[in-house]
Structure formats: C-alpha cells, structure tokens
Design a protein around this motif. Structure first.
Motif, PDB file in Angstrom:
ATOM      1  N   ILE A  46      17.696  28.822 -24.585  1.00  0.00           N
ATOM      2  CA  ILE A  46      17.401  27.517 -24.585  1.00  0.00           C
ATOM      3  C   ILE A  46      16.760  27.225 -23.087  1.00  0.00           C
ATOM      4  CG2 ILE A  46      17.989  25.024 -24.452  1.00  0.00           C
ATOM      5  CD1 ILE A  46      20.349  25.931 -26.197  1.00  0.00           C
ATOM      6  N   GLU A  47      15.320  26.578 -23.459  1.00  0.00           N
ATOM      7  CA  GLU A  47      14.710  26.785 -22.147  1.00  0.00           C
ATOM      8  C   GLU A  47      14.194  25.104 -21.738  1.00  0.00           C
ATOM      9  OE1 GLU A  47      11.351  29.098 -23.057  1.00  0.00           O
ATOM     10  OE2 GLU A  47      12.216  30.914 -22.057  1.00  0.00           O
ATOM     11  N   ILE A  48      13.813  24.896 -20.733  1.00  0.00           N
ATOM     12  CA  ILE A  48      13.550  23.440 -20.278  1.00  0.00           C
ATOM     13  C   ILE A  48      12.816  22.831 -21.434  1.00  0.00           C
ATOM     14  CG2 ILE A  48      11.564  23.776 -18.928  1.00  0.00           C
ATOM     15  CD1 ILE A  48      12.506  21.509 -17.191  1.00  0.00           C
ATOM     16  N   ARG A  49      11.648  23.304 -22.158  1.00  0.00           N
ATOM     17  CA  ARG A  49      10.731  22.713 -23.167  1.00  0.00           C
ATOM     18  C   ARG A  49      11.377  22.298 -24.293  1.00  0.00           C
ATOM     19  NH1 ARG A  49       7.534  27.437 -26.056  1.00  0.00           N
ATOM     20  NH2 ARG A  49       9.231  29.175 -25.446  1.00  0.00           N
ATOM     21  N   ASP A  50      12.533  23.221 -24.610  1.00  0.00           N
ATOM     22  CA  ASP A  50      13.586  22.903 -25.669  1.00  0.00           C
ATOM     23  C   ASP A  50      14.346  21.971 -25.574  1.00  0.00           C
ATOM     24  OD1 ASP A  50      12.737  25.421 -27.008  1.00  0.00           O
ATOM     25  OD2 ASP A  50      14.032  26.559 -25.654  1.00  0.00           O
ATOM     26  N   LEU A  51      15.047  21.808 -24.237  1.00  0.00           N
ATOM     27  CA  LEU A  51      15.877  20.573 -24.149  1.00  0.00           C
ATOM     28  C   LEU A  51      14.936  19.386 -23.864  1.00  0.00           C
ATOM     29  CD1 LEU A  51      18.661  19.586 -23.102  1.00  0.00           C
ATOM     30  CD2 LEU A  51      18.113  20.374 -20.644  1.00  0.00           C
ATOM     31  N   LYS A  52      13.866  19.400 -23.357  1.00  0.00           N
ATOM     32  CA  LYS A  52      12.946  18.388 -23.178  1.00  0.00           C
ATOM     33  C   LYS A  52      12.375  17.624 -24.871  1.00  0.00           C
ATOM     34  CE  LYS A  52       8.896  16.656 -20.744  1.00  0.00           C
ATOM     35  NZ  LYS A  52       8.244  16.874 -19.599  1.00  0.00           N
ATOM     36  N   ARG A  53      12.423  18.688 -25.491  1.00  0.00           N
ATOM     37  CA  ARG A  53      11.958  18.169 -26.931  1.00  0.00           C
ATOM     38  C   ARG A  53      13.129  17.587 -27.608  1.00  0.00           C
ATOM     39  NH1 ARG A  53      13.431  20.526 -31.066  1.00  0.00           N
ATOM     40  NH2 ARG A  53      14.099  22.611 -30.228  1.00  0.00           N
ATOM     41  N   VAL A  54      14.349  18.002 -27.604  1.00  0.00           N
ATOM     42  CA  VAL A  54      15.390  17.486 -27.976  1.00  0.00           C
ATOM     43  C   VAL A  54      15.933  16.129 -27.549  1.00  0.00           C
ATOM     44  CG1 VAL A  54      17.939  17.734 -28.606  1.00  0.00           C
ATOM     45  CG2 VAL A  54      16.499  19.523 -28.898  1.00  0.00           C
ATOM     46  N   THR A  64      13.718  13.293 -15.950  1.00  0.00           N
ATOM     47  CA  THR A  64      12.757  14.138 -15.316  1.00  0.00           C
ATOM     48  C   THR A  64      12.819  15.428 -15.624  1.00  0.00           C
ATOM     49  OG1 THR A  64      13.694  14.417 -13.174  1.00  0.00           O
ATOM     50  CG2 THR A  64      12.429  12.274 -13.651  1.00  0.00           C
ATOM     51  N   ASP A  65      11.602  16.244 -15.399  1.00  0.00           N
ATOM     52  CA  ASP A  65      11.685  17.729 -15.721  1.00  0.00           C
ATOM     53  C   ASP A  65      12.669  18.274 -14.680  1.00  0.00           C
ATOM     54  OD1 ASP A  65       9.755  17.675 -17.729  1.00  0.00           O
ATOM     55  OD2 ASP A  65       8.245  18.576 -16.503  1.00  0.00           O
ATOM     56  N   MET A  66      12.896  17.825 -13.451  1.00  0.00           N
ATOM     57  CA  MET A  66      13.659  18.235 -12.527  1.00  0.00           C
ATOM     58  C   MET A  66      15.185  18.265 -13.007  1.00  0.00           C
ATOM     59  SD  MET A  66      13.939  17.959  -8.275  1.00  0.00           S
ATOM     60  CE  MET A  66      13.331  16.378  -8.443  1.00  0.00           C
ATOM     61  N   GLU A  67      15.516  17.019 -13.371  1.00  0.00           N
ATOM     62  CA  GLU A  67      16.956  16.690 -14.076  1.00  0.00           C
ATOM     63  C   GLU A  67      17.146  17.674 -15.275  1.00  0.00           C
ATOM     64  OE1 GLU A  67      17.710  11.789 -13.181  1.00  0.00           O
ATOM     65  OE2 GLU A  67      16.195  12.726 -14.895  1.00  0.00           O
ATOM     66  N   GLN A  69      15.854  20.695 -15.905  1.00  0.00           N
ATOM     67  CA  GLN A  69      15.981  22.109 -15.151  1.00  0.00           C
ATOM     68  C   GLN A  69      17.374  22.045 -14.681  1.00  0.00           C
ATOM     69  OE1 GLN A  69      13.590  24.433 -15.561  1.00  0.00           O
ATOM     70  NE2 GLN A  69      15.475  25.869 -15.030  1.00  0.00           N
ATOM     71  N   GLU A  70      17.726  21.154 -13.740  1.00  0.00           N
ATOM     72  CA  GLU A  70      19.195  21.262 -13.275  1.00  0.00           C
ATOM     73  C   GLU A  70      20.281  21.484 -14.356  1.00  0.00           C
ATOM     74  OE1 GLU A  70      22.493  18.600 -10.931  1.00  0.00           O
ATOM     75  OE2 GLU A  70      20.153  18.061 -10.428  1.00  0.00           O
ATOM     76  N   MET A  71      20.095  20.775 -15.600  1.00  0.00           N
ATOM     77  CA  MET A  71      21.049  20.753 -16.507  1.00  0.00           C
ATOM     78  C   MET A  71      20.878  22.415 -17.074  1.00  0.00           C
ATOM     79  SD  MET A  71      20.303  17.408 -18.947  1.00  0.00           S
ATOM     80  CE  MET A  71      21.422  17.951 -20.123  1.00  0.00           C
ATOM     81  N   ILE A  72      19.721  22.851 -17.214  1.00  0.00           N
ATOM     82  CA  ILE A  72      19.492  24.338 -17.694  1.00  0.00           C
ATOM     83  C   ILE A  72      20.367  25.098 -16.620  1.00  0.00           C
ATOM     84  CG2 ILE A  72      18.022  26.211 -17.874  1.00  0.00           C
ATOM     85  CD1 ILE A  72      17.787  24.202 -20.502  1.00  0.00           C
ATOM     86  N   ASP A  73      19.910  24.876 -15.288  1.00  0.00           N
ATOM     87  CA  ASP A  73      20.497  25.815 -14.215  1.00  0.00           C
ATOM     88  C   ASP A  73      22.001  25.855 -14.221  1.00  0.00           C
ATOM     89  OD1 ASP A  73      18.008  26.662 -13.587  1.00  0.00           O
ATOM     90  OD2 ASP A  73      17.815  25.219 -11.918  1.00  0.00           O
ATOM     91  N   ARG A  74      22.751  24.749 -14.521  1.00  0.00           N
ATOM     92  CA  ARG A  74      23.871  24.705 -14.673  1.00  0.00           C
ATOM     93  C   ARG A  74      24.644  25.251 -15.690  1.00  0.00           C
ATOM     94  NH1 ARG A  74      26.517  19.387 -11.789  1.00  0.00           N
ATOM     95  NH2 ARG A  74      25.172  19.165 -10.155  1.00  0.00           N
ATOM     96  N   ALA A  75      24.111  25.285 -16.708  1.00  0.00           N
ATOM     97  CA  ALA A  75      24.621  25.722 -18.095  1.00  0.00           C
ATOM     98  C   ALA A  75      24.467  27.303 -18.133  1.00  0.00           C
ATOM     99  CB  ALA A  75      24.142  25.153 -19.291  1.00  0.00           C
ATOM    100  N   SER A  76      23.458  27.848 -17.248  1.00  0.00           N
ATOM    101  CA  SER A  76      22.757  29.288 -17.600  1.00  0.00           C
ATOM    102  C   SER A  76      23.659  30.233 -16.458  1.00  0.00           C
ATOM    103  CB  SER A  76      21.405  29.296 -17.259  1.00  0.00           C
ATOM    104  OG  SER A  76      20.910  30.664 -17.251  1.00  0.00           O
ATOM    105  N   SER A  77      24.237  31.227 -17.119  1.00  0.00           N
ATOM    106  CA  SER A  77      24.827  32.112 -16.115  1.00  0.00           C
ATOM    107  C   SER A  77      23.513  33.231 -15.756  1.00  0.00           C
ATOM    108  CB  SER A  77      25.881  33.148 -17.173  1.00  0.00           C
ATOM    109  OG  SER A  77      25.192  33.831 -18.059  1.00  0.00           O
ATOM    110  N   ARG A  78      22.369  33.166 -16.133  1.00  0.00           N
ATOM    111  CA  ARG A  78      21.549  34.109 -15.774  1.00  0.00           C
ATOM    112  C   ARG A  78      20.321  33.508 -15.034  1.00  0.00           C
ATOM    113  NH1 ARG A  78      22.847  35.046 -20.742  1.00  0.00           N
ATOM    114  NH2 ARG A  78      24.009  37.133 -21.022  1.00  0.00           N
TER     115      ARG A  78
END
Length: 97
Positions: A46-54, A64-67, A69-78
C-alpha cells in the motif's frame, strides 16, 4: 465450525486449539481481503496513492499528502510502503487489544 461447539460447556485442549486456529485463519482471510481493497494494482504493498484513493472513496478529503505519508511511514517496517505483513501486524494489534 462454531456450531459444533455451541452447546458444550467445556472444550478439550484439542477442540480449543481447533477453534482458535479456525478463528485466526478466518481473521487472516478477512485482513487479506481488506488489504486487497487498498492494493487494487496487486503490487503487494500500500502506497500513499492507494491510501489517498481509499480515503477519498470514503469521503475523507481533508487529509493532506503529508498526513497520509505519515500514516504510511508509521505503518511500514521498510519505509514508504506498507506490505501485507505490516498491514496484518497492525490489524492483529487492533483485533487482539
């Protein structure tokens, strides 16, 4: 599966293990289906564009895109994207707490 144990007051260890395994497998199937709602391209993450679409599909257009992306970064181990493993880990924490 659950009906088999419906009228029992007690479960054997084997029955308890079977019931717990069934529940965990069912939850994993549900988590995988939810993951696929995000990963419509079937790229395995799941990338930012996927989260944004949902979020947009759900009517949440104020993030915002920054918010996001922060969700993605917190959830991602990589970093940068959420794998099925990351998503499952997060969802299991929510289910079992």
């Amino acid at each position: 599966m659950n009906d088999r144990f419906k009228n029992q007051d007690f479960l054997s260890l084997e029955e308890f293990t079977e019931l717990l395994t069934y529940r965990q497998n069912s939850e994993l199937d549900d988590i995988h289906r939810i993951f696929q709602l995000f990963d419509v391209d079937k790229k395995g993450c799941i990338e930012i564009r996927d989260l944004k679409r949902v979020t947009n599909d759900l009517g949440e257009n104020s993030m915002t895109d920054m918010e996001l992306q922060e969700m993605i970064d917190r959830a991602s181990s990589r970093g940068g994207r959420v794998s099925l493993e990351d998503f499952t880990s997060i969802m299991n924490r929510k289910l079992w707490t």
